[in-house]
Design a protein around this motif. Structure first.
Motif, short mmCIF file in Angstrom:
data_model
loop_
_atom_site.label_atom_id
_atom_site.label_comp_id
_atom_site.label_asym_id
_atom_site.label_seq_id
_atom_site.Cartn_x
_atom_site.Cartn_y
_atom_site.Cartn_z
N TYR A 1 0.97 -1.09 -0.08
CA TYR A 1 -0.12 0.01 -0.11
C TYR A 1 0.89 1.32 -0.05
CZ TYR A 1 -4.06 -2.77 0.25
OH TYR A 1 -5.12 -3.72 0.03
N LEU A 2 1.96 1.27 0.66
CA LEU A 2 2.86 2.49 0.50
C LEU A 2 3.37 2.44 -0.94
CD1 LEU A 2 5.35 2.00 3.54
CD2 LEU A 2 3.64 3.69 3.11
N GLU B 1 0.57 4.18 -2.92
CA GLU B 1 0.37 5.85 -2.84
C GLU B 1 1.23 6.68 -3.32
OE1 GLU B 1 1.01 6.30 1.35
OE2 GLU B 1 -0.98 5.43 2.02
N HIS B 2 2.54 5.99 -3.68
CA HIS B 2 3.68 6.76 -4.36
C HIS B 2 3.39 6.81 -5.92
CE1 HIS B 2 5.51 7.85 -0.61
NE2 HIS B 2 5.40 6.73 -0.45
#
Length: 85
Positions: A79-80, A83-84
């Motif tokens: 999920y990180l 996000e990016h």
């Protein structure tokens, strides 16, 4: 038991102990199923070398106790990365 199966069980156990490997990693390394790795370590190896079986079992038990943590970290990383984008 056939000698090649005994030898494979010993090699798998040494690999797991030396590399602190999971069942999945060992299966991939040796080109066999996770079920076969598990059977080799828990059943076959006990008959061949009980002390080596106990050592490999310790590593697998630690990996099993930590797997929920690794899974959570993998999900977090996923999920990180999303996000990016």
């Amino acid at each position: 038991m056939k000698s090649y199966i005994e030898e494979r069980a010993l090699e798998i156990a040494r690999y797991i102990i030396d590399n602190n490997a999971t069942v999945r990693q060992a299966a991939k390394q040796f080109g066999i199923s996770k079920s076969t790795v598990h059977k080799d370590i828990t059943d076959r190896l006990l008959q061949i070398s009980p002390s080596l079986a106990a050592e490999a079992r310790k590593v697998l038990d630690v990996n099993k106790s930590e797997r929920h943590i690794r899974g959570g970290l993998a999900t977090r990383e996923k999920y990180l990365r999303l996000e990016h984008r």
